[in-house]
Motif scaffolding. Structure first.
Motif, mmCIF file in Angstrom:
data_model
loop_
_atom_site.group_PDB
_atom_site.id
_atom_site.type_symbol
_atom_site.label_atom_id
_atom_site.label_comp_id
_atom_site.label_asym_id
_atom_site.label_seq_id
_atom_site.Cartn_x
_atom_site.Cartn_y
_atom_site.Cartn_z
ATOM 1 N N PHE A 285 -7.471 -6.618 -8.703
ATOM 2 C CA PHE A 285 -6.909 -5.402 -8.411
ATOM 3 C C PHE A 285 -7.956 -4.421 -8.861
ATOM 4 C CE2 PHE A 285 -5.934 -6.135 -12.833
ATOM 5 C CZ PHE A 285 -6.457 -5.106 -13.676
ATOM 6 N N GLU A 286 -8.131 -3.112 -8.287
ATOM 7 C CA GLU A 286 -8.796 -1.874 -8.442
ATOM 8 C C GLU A 286 -8.069 -0.682 -8.023
ATOM 9 O OE1 GLU A 286 -13.318 -1.334 -8.046
ATOM 10 O OE2 GLU A 286 -12.599 -0.975 -6.120
ATOM 11 N N PHE A 287 -8.090 0.467 -8.841
ATOM 12 C CA PHE A 287 -7.594 1.825 -8.539
ATOM 13 C C PHE A 287 -8.825 2.596 -9.122
ATOM 14 C CE2 PHE A 287 -3.669 -0.932 -8.876
ATOM 15 C CZ PHE A 287 -3.002 -0.340 -7.821
ATOM 16 N N PHE A 288 -8.898 3.607 -8.213
ATOM 17 C CA PHE A 288 -10.042 4.638 -8.509
ATOM 18 C C PHE A 288 -9.487 5.601 -9.408
ATOM 19 C CE2 PHE A 288 -10.416 3.360 -3.890
ATOM 20 C CZ PHE A 288 -11.533 2.862 -3.820
ATOM 21 N N ASP A 289 -8.245 5.886 -9.688
ATOM 22 C CA ASP A 289 -7.918 6.715 -10.687
ATOM 23 C C ASP A 289 -7.059 5.842 -11.834
ATOM 24 O OD1 ASP A 289 -6.690 8.321 -12.631
ATOM 25 O OD2 ASP A 289 -6.395 9.984 -10.991
ATOM 26 N N PRO A 290 -7.405 5.508 -12.764
ATOM 27 C CA PRO A 290 -6.707 4.693 -13.855
ATOM 28 C C PRO A 290 -5.274 4.998 -13.834
ATOM 29 C CG PRO A 290 -8.773 5.468 -14.810
ATOM 30 C CD PRO A 290 -8.571 6.217 -13.557
ATOM 31 N N GLN A 291 -4.810 6.267 -13.718
ATOM 32 C CA GLN A 291 -3.559 6.670 -13.838
ATOM 33 C C GLN A 291 -2.498 5.975 -12.546
ATOM 34 O OE1 GLN A 291 -3.083 10.922 -13.648
ATOM 35 N NE2 GLN A 291 -3.543 10.885 -16.121
ATOM 36 N N ASP A 292 -3.358 5.642 -11.437
ATOM 37 C CA ASP A 292 -2.481 4.971 -10.422
ATOM 38 C C ASP A 292 -2.394 3.380 -10.638
ATOM 39 O OD1 ASP A 292 -2.408 7.401 -8.830
ATOM 40 O OD2 ASP A 292 -4.392 6.976 -7.934
ATOM 41 N N ARG A 293 -2.695 2.873 -11.530
ATOM 42 C CA ARG A 293 -2.530 1.623 -11.921
ATOM 43 C C ARG A 293 -1.135 1.200 -12.033
ATOM 44 N NH1 ARG A 293 -6.736 -1.024 -16.659
ATOM 45 N NH2 ARG A 293 -8.699 -0.997 -15.092
ATOM 46 N N ILE A 294 -0.224 2.036 -12.534
ATOM 47 C CA ILE A 294 1.289 1.747 -12.612
ATOM 48 C C ILE A 294 1.828 1.197 -11.173
ATOM 49 C CG2 ILE A 294 2.055 3.846 -12.002
ATOM 50 C CD1 ILE A 294 3.461 1.693 -14.739
ATOM 51 N N ILE A 295 1.036 1.429 -10.237
ATOM 52 C CA ILE A 295 1.460 1.069 -8.670
ATOM 53 C C ILE A 295 1.471 -0.365 -8.873
ATOM 54 C CG2 ILE A 295 0.950 1.123 -6.390
ATOM 55 C CD1 ILE A 295 0.047 3.948 -6.831
ATOM 56 N N ALA A 296 0.662 -1.012 -9.315
ATOM 57 C CA ALA A 296 0.401 -2.449 -9.324
ATOM 58 C C ALA A 296 1.669 -3.371 -9.841
ATOM 59 C CB ALA A 296 -1.050 -3.018 -9.855
ATOM 60 N N PRO A 297 1.984 -3.025 -11.034
ATOM 61 C CA PRO A 297 3.279 -3.962 -11.357
ATOM 62 C C PRO A 297 4.454 -3.367 -10.649
ATOM 63 C CG PRO A 297 2.285 -2.233 -13.005
ATOM 64 C CD PRO A 297 1.285 -2.116 -12.125
ATOM 65 N N CYS A 298 4.519 -2.313 -10.259
ATOM 66 C CA CYS A 298 5.817 -2.082 -9.341
ATOM 67 C C CYS A 298 5.911 -2.606 -7.981
ATOM 68 C CB CYS A 298 5.571 -0.230 -9.092
ATOM 69 S SG CYS A 298 5.814 0.775 -10.301
#
Length: 355
Positions: A285-298
């Protein structure tokens, strides 16, 4: 030790030929799917060692698979050898064959790494001189564990009625947790893609150590499966010690964008169904903004509900937002140990130990 026993190291360029020569043998050292995949490994070179075989009077009695990979250390890449499979015929265990296989690999003079091993295998590696490198910790979600605690009377339901109830319970838990994590967020969209674009999974700009999987490696994994769905497999799997088939198996590469089309990140899931149940794993997984990481478990929970997963494995980096109630009643902390043998005390892997 039998004097007729010898260890043969097979280079990648000869893997297909050697594998074919043992077709129908009692011990088959590599499956066809793995051969075809390894030949396409973007980090592999023709002379790289791909397999160590223990031969007794020309018959394979044990084997150890090898796979070239990459280590990223402070902005520089170096090569490592990963362990894939490790097997010794049951009749000959305890006679030092496993140790001989490991010693033959260590003598190749490469940074060597092992993970995903059984406790028995880890003991053999440690006795052969490999050291503990670290642990990969992850969170496992099992809705059934919450069912056992909260409604014990329903946890023992059997038959089709029990299966239907457990599926409904799982969907309820996944949906509730997803909504809790999501927090009403609707500023993104996602889509499944055939492969990941080259803009993802790049080298890091900050110092540190990690095992590197660039977009070329991620897409290789997606295109060239080691494990296949049963309807896609061949009859060879019965003679290969490690299962090459599942009732169903697939990778799910997903790209996430804002509604305006801006790229937010990408994540790869795997979904595997066998007699032991259905498992959904969150892999790269990779997200350019760490705050968007929550999308992955969702998204993981969304797919878990869609495929009626019995359990979900999530990297710990993605689980900070999971409420304590769910951590206590649905989740358990797991770990995968890594052991290693460095090329020498100044090799890149040796300098990364402890980091």
């Amino acid at each position: 030790m039998n004097r007729s026993l010898r260890i043969e190291i097979v280079p990648l360029k000869d893997l297909e030929r050697v594998a074919g020569s043992f077709a129908g043998a009692g011990v088959v050292p590599v499956s066809t799917a793995r051969v075809l995949s390894q030949m396409k490994n973007p980090y592999g070179q023709p002379d790289d060692p791909a397999l160590a075989i223990a031969l007794d009077e020309g018959r394979p009695v044990g084997y150890h698979g090898l796979l070239p990979g990459m280590l990223e250390a402070d902005g520089k890449l170096s090569r490592v050898l990963w362990a894939t499979t490790f097997f010794v015929s049951e009749k000959l265990r305890g006679k030092g064959i496993g140790r001989l296989l490991i010693e033959s690999i260590r003598s190749l003079g490469a940074d060597f790494v092992v993970t995903g091993m059984t406790r028995e295998a880890e003991g053999v590696y440690r006795r052969a001189g490999l050291k503990h490198l670290g642990d990969c910790r992850f969170l496992r979600l099992r809705p059934e564990s919450m069912l056992h605690r909260t409604i014990p009377a329903f946890s023992g339901l059997a038959g089709q009625a029990g299966k239907r109830f457990h599926r409904l319970w799982g969907r309820l838990v996944y949906g509730l947790l997803s909504r809790t994590l999501h927090g009403g967020r609707t500023d993104y969209r996602f889509r499944e893609v055939p492969e990941i674009r080259s803009g993802f999974f790049r080298m890091r700009e900050t110092p540190g150590c990690r095992f590197y999987r660039g977009p070329e490696a991620v897409n290789w994994m997606i295109r060239h499966l080691w494990v296949r769905s049963r309807e896609e497999g061949s009859g060879e799997a019965g003679s290969f010690h490690f299962s090459a088939l599942r009732d169903s198996f697939r990778y799910i590469p997903v790209e996430i964008r804002s509604h305006g089309g801006r790229s937010l990140g990408a994540v790869i899931f795997s979904i595997s169904r066998s007699k032991r149940g259905t498992v959904l794993k969150t892999l790269d997984f990779e997200f350019f903004d760490p705050q968007d990481r929550i999308i992955a478990p969702c998204l993981a929970l969304r797919y878990a509900g869609k495929y009626d997963a019995d359990r979900v494995d999530l990297p710990c980096e993605l689980t900070d937002a999971i409420p304590s109630f769910f951590r206590t009643h649905v989740c358990s902390l797991k770990k995968r140990s890594y052991v290693y043998s460095p090329k020498d005390e100044k090799s890149p892997l040796a300098t990364c130990a402890g980091r």
